[in-house]
Design a protein around this motif. Structure first.
Motif, PDB file in Angstrom:
ATOM      1  N   ARG A 190       0.831  -1.195   0.000  1.00  0.00           N
ATOM      2  CA  ARG A 190       0.000   0.000   0.000  1.00  0.00           C
ATOM      3  C   ARG A 190       0.868   1.248   0.000  1.00  0.00           C
ATOM      4  NH1 ARG A 190      -2.893  -3.286   3.876  1.00  0.00           N
ATOM      5  NH2 ARG A 190      -1.627  -2.323   5.507  1.00  0.00           N
ATOM      6  N   LYS A 191       0.411   2.263  -0.749  1.00  0.00           N
ATOM      7  CA  LYS A 191       1.193   3.488  -0.823  1.00  0.00           C
ATOM      8  C   LYS A 191       1.405   4.114   0.549  1.00  0.00           C
ATOM      9  CE  LYS A 191       1.545   7.940  -3.128  1.00  0.00           C
ATOM     10  NZ  LYS A 191       0.919   8.927  -4.029  1.00  0.00           N
ATOM     11  N   GLY A 192       0.394   3.960   1.428  1.00  0.00           N
ATOM     12  CA  GLY A 192       0.524   4.525   2.764  1.00  0.00           C
ATOM     13  C   GLY A 192       1.580   3.847   3.605  1.00  0.00           C
ATOM     14  N   ASP A 193       2.073   2.697   3.141  1.00  0.00           N
ATOM     15  CA  ASP A 193       3.089   1.963   3.900  1.00  0.00           C
ATOM     16  C   ASP A 193       4.514   2.396   3.557  1.00  0.00           C
ATOM     17  OD1 ASP A 193       1.093   0.449   5.075  1.00  0.00           O
ATOM     18  OD2 ASP A 193       1.217  -1.134   3.569  1.00  0.00           O
ATOM     19  N   VAL A 194       4.659   3.277   2.579  1.00  0.00           N
ATOM     20  CA  VAL A 194       5.995   3.574   2.076  1.00  0.00           C
ATOM     21  C   VAL A 194       6.439   4.973   2.476  1.00  0.00           C
ATOM     22  CG1 VAL A 194       5.550   2.112   0.082  1.00  0.00           C
ATOM     23  CG2 VAL A 194       5.257   4.583  -0.124  1.00  0.00           C
ATOM     24  N   LYS A 195       7.732   5.172   2.403  1.00  0.00           N
ATOM     25  CA  LYS A 195       8.320   6.497   2.572  1.00  0.00           C
ATOM     26  C   LYS A 195       9.063   6.844   1.274  1.00  0.00           C
ATOM     27  CE  LYS A 195      10.648   5.640   6.375  1.00  0.00           C
ATOM     28  NZ  LYS A 195      11.460   5.861   7.597  1.00  0.00           N
ATOM     29  N   ILE A 196       8.823   8.062   0.794  1.00  0.00           N
ATOM     30  CA  ILE A 196       9.411   8.490  -0.468  1.00  0.00           C
ATOM     31  C   ILE A 196      10.198   9.772  -0.244  1.00  0.00           C
ATOM     32  CG2 ILE A 196       8.964   9.175  -2.855  1.00  0.00           C
ATOM     33  CD1 ILE A 196       6.270   7.707  -2.629  1.00  0.00           C
ATOM     34  N   MET A 197      11.414   9.809  -0.788  1.00  0.00           N
ATOM     35  CA  MET A 197      12.234  11.027  -0.730  1.00  0.00           C
ATOM     36  C   MET A 197      12.709  11.352  -2.143  1.00  0.00           C
ATOM     37  SD  MET A 197      15.566  11.954   1.591  1.00  0.00           S
ATOM     38  CE  MET A 197      16.565  10.620   0.893  1.00  0.00           C
ATOM     39  N   ARG A 198      12.350  12.527  -2.628  1.00  0.00           N
ATOM     40  CA  ARG A 198      12.727  12.954  -3.975  1.00  0.00           C
ATOM     41  C   ARG A 198      13.857  13.965  -3.895  1.00  0.00           C
ATOM     42  NH1 ARG A 198       7.286  12.705  -3.581  1.00  0.00           N
ATOM     43  NH2 ARG A 198       6.244  11.128  -4.848  1.00  0.00           N
ATOM     44  N   ASN A 199      14.852  13.747  -4.734  1.00  0.00           N
ATOM     45  CA  ASN A 199      16.071  14.535  -4.718  1.00  0.00           C
ATOM     46  C   ASN A 199      16.067  15.499  -5.914  1.00  0.00           C
ATOM     47  OD1 ASN A 199      19.002  14.578  -3.537  1.00  0.00           O
ATOM     48  ND2 ASN A 199      19.277  14.463  -5.748  1.00  0.00           N
ATOM     49  N   HIS A 200      16.061  16.811  -5.652  1.00  0.00           N
ATOM     50  CA  HIS A 200      16.081  17.822  -6.712  1.00  0.00           C
ATOM     51  C   HIS A 200      17.321  18.697  -6.527  1.00  0.00           C
ATOM     52  CE1 HIS A 200      11.893  16.885  -7.776  1.00  0.00           C
ATOM     53  NE2 HIS A 200      11.642  16.907  -6.478  1.00  0.00           N
ATOM     54  N   PHE A 201      18.408  18.327  -7.179  1.00  0.00           N
ATOM     55  CA  PHE A 201      19.645  19.116  -7.108  1.00  0.00           C
ATOM     56  C   PHE A 201      19.978  19.552  -8.529  1.00  0.00           C
ATOM     57  CE2 PHE A 201      24.185  19.149  -5.098  1.00  0.00           C
ATOM     58  CZ  PHE A 201      24.260  20.504  -5.345  1.00  0.00           C
ATOM     59  N   VAL A 202      19.682  20.795  -8.839  1.00  0.00           N
ATOM     60  CA  VAL A 202      19.895  21.333 -10.175  1.00  0.00           C
ATOM     61  C   VAL A 202      21.010  22.368 -10.127  1.00  0.00           C
ATOM     62  CG1 VAL A 202      18.866  22.549 -12.124  1.00  0.00           C
ATOM     63  CG2 VAL A 202      17.482  20.948 -10.788  1.00  0.00           C
ATOM     64  N   ILE A 203      21.979  22.204 -11.012  1.00  0.00           N
ATOM     65  CA  ILE A 203      23.086  23.147 -11.133  1.00  0.00           C
ATOM     66  C   ILE A 203      23.044  23.757 -12.530  1.00  0.00           C
ATOM     67  CG2 ILE A 203      25.584  23.462 -11.039  1.00  0.00           C
ATOM     68  CD1 ILE A 203      25.712  20.932  -9.304  1.00  0.00           C
ATOM     69  N   ARG A 204      23.094  25.069 -12.610  1.00  0.00           N
ATOM     70  CA  ARG A 204      23.111  25.750 -13.898  1.00  0.00           C
ATOM     71  C   ARG A 204      24.455  26.445 -14.067  1.00  0.00           C
ATOM     72  NH1 ARG A 204      18.189  27.058 -11.791  1.00  0.00           N
ATOM     73  NH2 ARG A 204      18.670  29.278 -11.530  1.00  0.00           N
ATOM     74  N   ILE A 205      25.095  26.182 -15.203  1.00  0.00           N
ATOM     75  CA  ILE A 205      26.423  26.748 -15.465  1.00  0.00           C
ATOM     76  C   ILE A 205      26.442  27.434 -16.827  1.00  0.00           C
ATOM     77  CG2 ILE A 205      27.595  25.015 -14.028  1.00  0.00           C
ATOM     78  CD1 ILE A 205      28.395  23.572 -16.631  1.00  0.00           C
ATOM     79  N   PRO A 206      27.192  28.546 -16.971  1.00  0.00           N
ATOM     80  CA  PRO A 206      27.332  29.181 -18.288  1.00  0.00           C
ATOM     81  C   PRO A 206      28.098  28.275 -19.251  1.00  0.00           C
ATOM     82  CG  PRO A 206      27.985  30.684 -16.516  1.00  0.00           C
ATOM     83  CD  PRO A 206      27.855  29.324 -15.910  1.00  0.00           C
TER      84      PRO A 206
END
Length: 392
Positions: A173-189
């Motif tokens: 069941r979805k309620g049984d899980v733990k979710i961690m989303r990683n958003h690491f965005v680097i912008r370079i010239p």
């Protein structure tokens, strides 16, 4: 139906998005840079996406989304991270480290017993069918991890079941899980000269990249669109590598288990113990290999010259389909497979190399280039080359 029971904490990618996720800012910083600025990124146990900055600055934006985590769990996860960047003497240094390995999305389910059910999945047989360059690029662009399933939750629902105390199986069941989303965005010239040191790092270049890149990656993966710089220098060890195209540069692959490259042009590749598929070979490419497996699927109209120097390699070779070309295989103690015929070139006493296969240009129509193999103790699978006759 075959079942195997085991205790496990799942760590996998997920594409689903939750309305109730808690978003935490881990790090946010920017630096103004110029054409003389250099940068080094030291990445360990983390995942980053790199794209172009169009305002002359380097931007670091890192957030985490938590679904099903308590406040204490969130704090513990944030405490595992050490992210900092400094600028000194026109040089930017980023250090990004996590105590535990972070993927793009982490899915955790703690349970006493899970059962994996094999529902018709079977390992595909090796195939030497020609792939197009576009099909290789589609493989690179697609997730590909969950096969016929739309997302990871569907994958889990079809593969994993929970075994209750009474021995009955039920879906996760979805309620049984733990979710961690990683958003690491680097912008370079695009003018920035960048060095990346990665360990257990997952690095994605979101756009075609003309930056001069120096990359050393040990474990993890490097995914990119086209990499376009003559001075690129890559060392990939025990990791996966995917790129829609390589133009210029030097690439070293060691124990790359999944290598997918859309096309290569004016590159030098040194490899060992790797598996690499190349959708199209373009102008002036050179490969030196030891004990790897390669697939050379297609050739451009003007590839001009291609050289392979190898030992103990396995080569799946597809000849140019449309245009005129020349080809010469020299070596020693190598097996050539032509359709259903296998020709073994016995080793010479002194190890001297000799002509195994030679095809001269017909002198008709457009001449695309010359293919040269220098291969010892290897295996060559040549597909559909009924007009090519091995040396007897």
């Amino acid at each position: 139906m075959k079942r195997s029971t085991f205790k496990i904490c799942i760590l996998m990618l997920i594409t689903s998005v939750s309305m109730y996720a808690q978003r935490k800012t881990v790090y946010s910083e920017s630096f103004s840079v110029d054409k003389q600025t250099t940068a080094i990124f030291n990445l360990e146990n983390t995942t980053v996406a790199i794209e172009e900055s169009r305002d002359g600055k380097i931007h670091f934006d890192y957030t985490l989304e938590f679904d099903g985590y308590s406040k204490k769990d969130i704090k513990n996860k944030l405490d595992e991270l050490d992210i900092r960047a400094i600028m000194f003497d026109n040089h930017v240094t980023l250090a990004a480290k996590s105590e535990s390995q972070l993927s793009k999305v982490n899915y955790v389910y703690d349970v006493n017993e899970l059962v994996i059910e094999y529902d018709g999945f079977s390992k595909s047989k090796d195939s030497i069918m020609r792939k197009s360059k576009d099909s290789i690029i589609r493989e690179i662009q697609s997730n590909g991890r969950f096969g016929k399933f739309a997302n990871a939750m569907q994958y889990v629902d079809n593969r994993f079941k929970v075994k209750d105390k009474d021995g009955k199986l039920r879906k996760i069941r979805k309620g049984d899980v733990k979710i961690m989303r990683n958003h690491f965005v680097i912008r370079i010239p695009s003018f920035l000269k960048l060095k990346i040191n990665g360990k257990n790092a997952q690095i994605t270049m979101l756009e075609n990249t003309i930056n001069e890149l120096s990359v050393e990656l040990k474990r993890g993966y490097f995914n990119a669109k086209e990499l376009l710089n003559d001075y690129n220098s890559f060392k990939i060890n025990d990791a996966n590598f995917k790129s829609e195209g390589l133009v210029g540069g030097n690439y070293e692959f060691n124990n790359v288990s999944q290598g997918l490259i859309g096309s290569i042009q004016e590159v030098k590749i040194t490899s060992e113990f790797s598996k690499i598929e190349i959708g199209e070979i373009r102008e002036k490419a050179f490969i030196t290999d030891f004990n790897s497996e390669y697939w050379f699927y297609n050739w451009s109209k003007d590839f001009k010259r291609f050289d392979l120097l190898s030992e103990y390699s396995k080569i799946h070779f597809f000849y140019p389909e449309t245009y005129d070309f020349s080809m010469k295989f020299i070596g020693n103690n190598t097996v050539n497979h032509f359709d259903n015929i296998a020709v073994t070139m016995q080793p010479t006493k002194n190890g001297e190399k000799f002509n195994m296969v030679e095809r001269k240009a017909k002198g008709e129509g457009h001449f695309s280039g010359a293919i040269n193999f220098d291969i010892v103790h290897g295996i060559i699978y040549t597909a559909n080359d009924t007009f090519i006759k091995p040396k007897q």
